[in-house]
Enzyme design. Sequence first.
Site, mmCIF file in Angstrom:
data_model
loop_
_atom_site.group_PDB
_atom_site.id
_atom_site.type_symbol
_atom_site.label_atom_id
_atom_site.label_comp_id
_atom_site.label_asym_id
_atom_site.label_seq_id
_atom_site.Cartn_x
_atom_site.Cartn_y
_atom_site.Cartn_z
ATOM 1 N N ARG A 117 -6.118 8.353 -3.058
ATOM 2 C CA ARG A 117 -4.701 8.758 -3.554
ATOM 3 C C ARG A 117 -4.962 10.531 -4.780
ATOM 4 O O ARG A 117 -4.438 10.834 -4.455
ATOM 5 C CB ARG A 117 -3.846 8.228 -4.789
ATOM 6 N N CYS A 156 1.595 -0.128 -7.266
ATOM 7 C CA CYS A 156 3.575 -0.680 -7.152
ATOM 8 C C CYS A 156 4.338 -0.403 -8.058
ATOM 9 O O CYS A 156 5.534 -0.244 -7.955
ATOM 10 C CB CYS A 156 2.872 -2.541 -6.582
ATOM 11 N N ARG A 255 0.258 -8.953 -17.312
ATOM 12 C CA ARG A 255 0.520 -9.831 -16.000
ATOM 13 C C ARG A 255 1.517 -10.716 -16.403
ATOM 14 O O ARG A 255 1.139 -11.181 -17.920
ATOM 15 C CB ARG A 255 -0.557 -10.569 -15.781
ATOM 16 N N HIS A 262 7.441 -6.898 -9.460
ATOM 17 C CA HIS A 262 7.209 -6.468 -11.605
ATOM 18 C C HIS A 262 8.839 -5.501 -12.154
ATOM 19 O O HIS A 262 9.253 -5.244 -11.684
ATOM 20 C CB HIS A 262 6.094 -4.799 -11.225
ATOM 21 N N ASN A 354 7.050 -5.966 -5.594
ATOM 22 C CA ASN A 354 5.667 -5.220 -5.269
ATOM 23 C C ASN A 354 5.116 -5.267 -3.773
ATOM 24 O O ASN A 354 4.027 -4.687 -3.371
ATOM 25 C CB ASN A 354 5.048 -5.556 -6.568
HETATM 26 N N1 LIG Z 1 -0.290 -6.946 -4.032
HETATM 27 C C1 LIG Z 1 -0.215 -5.921 -4.992
HETATM 28 O O1 LIG Z 1 1.471 -5.491 -4.912
HETATM 29 C C2 LIG Z 1 -0.688 -4.205 -4.620
HETATM 30 C C3 LIG Z 1 0.151 -3.084 -4.481
HETATM 31 C C4 LIG Z 1 0.212 -1.900 -4.281
HETATM 32 C C5 LIG Z 1 -0.865 -1.555 -3.648
HETATM 33 N N2 LIG Z 1 -2.369 -2.672 -3.921
HETATM 34 C C6 LIG Z 1 -3.168 -2.027 -3.184
HETATM 35 O O2 LIG Z 1 -3.172 -2.992 -1.578
HETATM 36 C C7 LIG Z 1 -5.117 -3.337 -1.254
HETATM 37 C C8 LIG Z 1 -4.599 -4.990 -0.608
HETATM 38 O O3 LIG Z 1 -4.049 -5.445 -1.928
HETATM 39 P P1 LIG Z 1 -3.764 -6.821 -1.879
HETATM 40 O O4 LIG Z 1 -3.588 -7.277 -3.278
HETATM 41 O O5 LIG Z 1 -3.558 -7.322 -0.275
HETATM 42 O O6 LIG Z 1 -5.385 -7.092 -1.847
HETATM 43 P P2 LIG Z 1 -6.151 -8.708 -1.108
HETATM 44 O O7 LIG Z 1 -5.130 -9.934 -0.884
HETATM 45 O O8 LIG Z 1 -7.523 -9.014 -2.194
HETATM 46 O O9 LIG Z 1 -6.588 -8.623 0.199
HETATM 47 C C9 LIG Z 1 -7.849 -7.155 0.354
HETATM 48 C C10 LIG Z 1 -7.847 -7.372 2.503
HETATM 49 O O10 LIG Z 1 -9.246 -6.655 2.697
HETATM 50 C C11 LIG Z 1 -10.194 -7.179 3.281
HETATM 51 N N3 LIG Z 1 -11.265 -6.563 3.362
HETATM 52 C C12 LIG Z 1 -12.745 -7.038 2.040
HETATM 53 N N4 LIG Z 1 -13.093 -6.992 2.440
HETATM 54 C C13 LIG Z 1 -13.497 -6.252 3.330
HETATM 55 C C14 LIG Z 1 -14.441 -5.338 4.329
HETATM 56 N N5 LIG Z 1 -16.071 -5.326 4.024
HETATM 57 N N6 LIG Z 1 -13.208 -4.866 5.977
HETATM 58 C C15 LIG Z 1 -12.890 -5.007 6.045
HETATM 59 N N7 LIG Z 1 -11.615 -5.853 5.672
HETATM 60 C C16 LIG Z 1 -11.810 -6.155 4.108
HETATM 61 C C17 LIG Z 1 -9.895 -8.302 2.718
HETATM 62 O O11 LIG Z 1 -9.496 -9.644 4.167
HETATM 63 P P3 LIG Z 1 -10.496 -11.610 4.208
HETATM 64 O O12 LIG Z 1 -9.079 -11.942 3.931
HETATM 65 O O13 LIG Z 1 -11.137 -11.131 5.564
HETATM 66 O O14 LIG Z 1 -11.183 -10.888 3.238
HETATM 67 C C18 LIG Z 1 -8.019 -8.727 3.415
HETATM 68 O O15 LIG Z 1 -7.352 -8.342 4.147
HETATM 69 C C19 LIG Z 1 -5.883 -2.852 -2.875
HETATM 70 O O16 LIG Z 1 -6.246 -1.886 -2.821
HETATM 71 C C20 LIG Z 1 -4.132 -2.266 -3.452
HETATM 72 O O17 LIG Z 1 -4.459 -2.462 -4.814
HETATM 73 C C21 LIG Z 1 -1.330 -3.758 -4.146
#
Ligand SMILES: NC(=O)c1ccc[n+]([C@@H]2O[C@H](COP(=O)([O-])OP(=O)(O)OC[C@H]3O[C@@H](n4cnc5c(N)ncnc54)[C@H](OP(=O)(O)O)[C@@H]3O)[C@@H](O)[C@H]2O)c1
Length: 377
Positions: A117, A156, A255, A262, A354
Site C-alpha cells: 500500500r 476496511c 474491537r 465497522h 468490512n
Molecule cells: N477481514 C477483513 O475484514 C479485512 C479487510 C480488509 C483487508 N483485510 C486484509 O486481507 C488479508 C486477508 O485477511 P483475512 O481476514 O481474510 O485473513 P485470514 O482469514 O487469516 O485468511 C488468510 C488467507 O491467507 C492464506 N495463507 C496463509 N499463509 C499462506 C501461505 N504461506 N501461502 C499461501 N496462502 C497463505 C490462508 O490459507 P489457509 O486457509 O490455507 O491457511 C487464508 O486463505 C489480510 O492481509 C488482511 O489484513 C482483511
Amino acid sequence: MNNNRIINVGVLGATGAVGQRFIQLLEKHQWFRVVAVGASSNSVGKLYRDAVHWLLPTDIPVEIGQLKVVGCDDPSHQAFASCQIVFSALDSNVATEIEEKFRVAGKAVFSNSKNHRYDSDVPIMVCSVNPEHSEVILKQKAYQQNKGFIITNPNCSTTGIVVALKPIANQFGLHEVVAFTMQSISGAGYPGVPSLDISNIFYFFIVGNVVPFIGEEEEKIEIETKKILGGLDCNNVKSEYFSNYPVMVSAHTNRVPVVEGHTICLSIKLKQSATIQQVKDCLENYYPKELQSLQLPTFNGNPIVVLEQNNRPQPKLDVNKGNGLKVSVGRIRDGSTSPGESSFDLRMTLLVHNTVLGAAGSSIQNAEYCIAKGYIQ
Ligand SMILES: NC(=O)c1ccc[n+]([C@@H]2O[C@H](COP(=O)([O-])OP(=O)(O)OC[C@H]3O[C@@H](n4cnc5c(N)ncnc54)[C@H](OP(=O)(O)O)[C@@H]3O)[C@@H](O)[C@H]2O)c1
C-alpha cells in the site's frame, strides 16, 4: 468497456475471511469467472469445499467448491495460466513476495493486504473516491514490461472513512478528522478474535467485551486516508507520484462483539464553513460521474446512503445496504451540542461492510474499472 467477454481470475488466500467473500461475490459476476483458488500448504491439494471453513450464510458455489486448491508460490502453475487477474486476500505475513511474483509474471493483482500500500508507484484505490490514482500503474516496471501491476485497496475502516469524507473534502475542504472505530470480529480474519477464552489472561475474548486495541489499525487509518484523498502527479521527476491530502487525522480503534460491519464515529473540522443541511446535501448528491458512464457491473450510483433516524446506522439493520457496497452515514450534526464548545464543525457516524466494500467488493470494483479503462487487455 468489456463487451461481455468472460475473464478468468484467480483468488489468492481463497480460504480466509476475505477470500471467501471473493468467492461469494464472484460466483455470479458478469465479467469474471474463478478458475484458480490458492491458499497455504495446509489447504493445497484439497478440493476447495473441503479446505475452506466456510463462514458465509450462502452455500459454497458448486463449481468453485470442486476446484483443487493450489499453492501461491508459483504464478506459472497451470491453474493460473489463463488468469489475467488475481485477487489477493493473503495473510500479510506472506503477501509481499507472492504478490510481487504474480505482478512480475504479468498478472493484474488486486490486493487487500497492507504490504504494497505504501509503495511509491502503487495506488491505494477506492473506486468511488480516487479512481484516477490507477494511472500510476503505468509507472510500474512490470506494467511497462508485460502489463503486470498491483493495485491495493485500503484497510476496511479507511474505506468507509474516505467514501464519507470525499464529497465533503471536495466541497468544503478538510482541516482535521478524529475517527473512533467499533470494528467487527470478522475484520480479524479466521479464526480471528477468540469469542471466549478466560483461561489465558493475555488472550482477548470478545463476548460481552470491548478490546481497545487493534494492531497497526490506527496508523493505517491515519496514513491511508491522506494518500487516498491526496493528489497524483505521474510526471513527477523525483518519482514522488503521490502527495498527501493536507488533513490532520487521529484514530482510536476498538474491537466490539459485532459479526460484520465497522461502525465509525467522526469529528470533523472543515476548511470552509458549511451548514449541516449543506453537508447532508453534498453526501446525498455524490454521484461519481465517470463511474456512472462506465457502467461497471457492481457500481450502482451514489456509494453513500444518508440516514435521518437518530439511532442509525446499525450493523444489524444497515450493513447490507447496496449489497454491502454502500456506506451508511447518520447522526450528521454540529461539532458540539452547544455552538462554540468544540473546535470541530461536524460529527457523524458511518457504517461500512468490512469484508464487502471494505475488502473483496472494493477489489472487484477496482478490477472492473481497470478493464473499462483498458489497463487490462
Ligand atoms: N477481514 C477483513 O475484514 C479485512 C479487510 C480488509 C483487508 N483485510 C486484509 O486481507 C488479508 C486477508 O485477511 P483475512 O481476514 O481474510 O485473513 P485470514 O482469514 O487469516 O485468511 C488468510 C488467507 O491467507 C492464506 N495463507 C496463509 N499463509 C499462506 C501461505 N504461506 N501461502 C499461501 N496462502 C497463505 C490462508 O490459507 P489457509 O486457509 O490455507 O491457511 C487464508 O486463505 C489480510 O492481509 C488482511 O489484513 C482483511
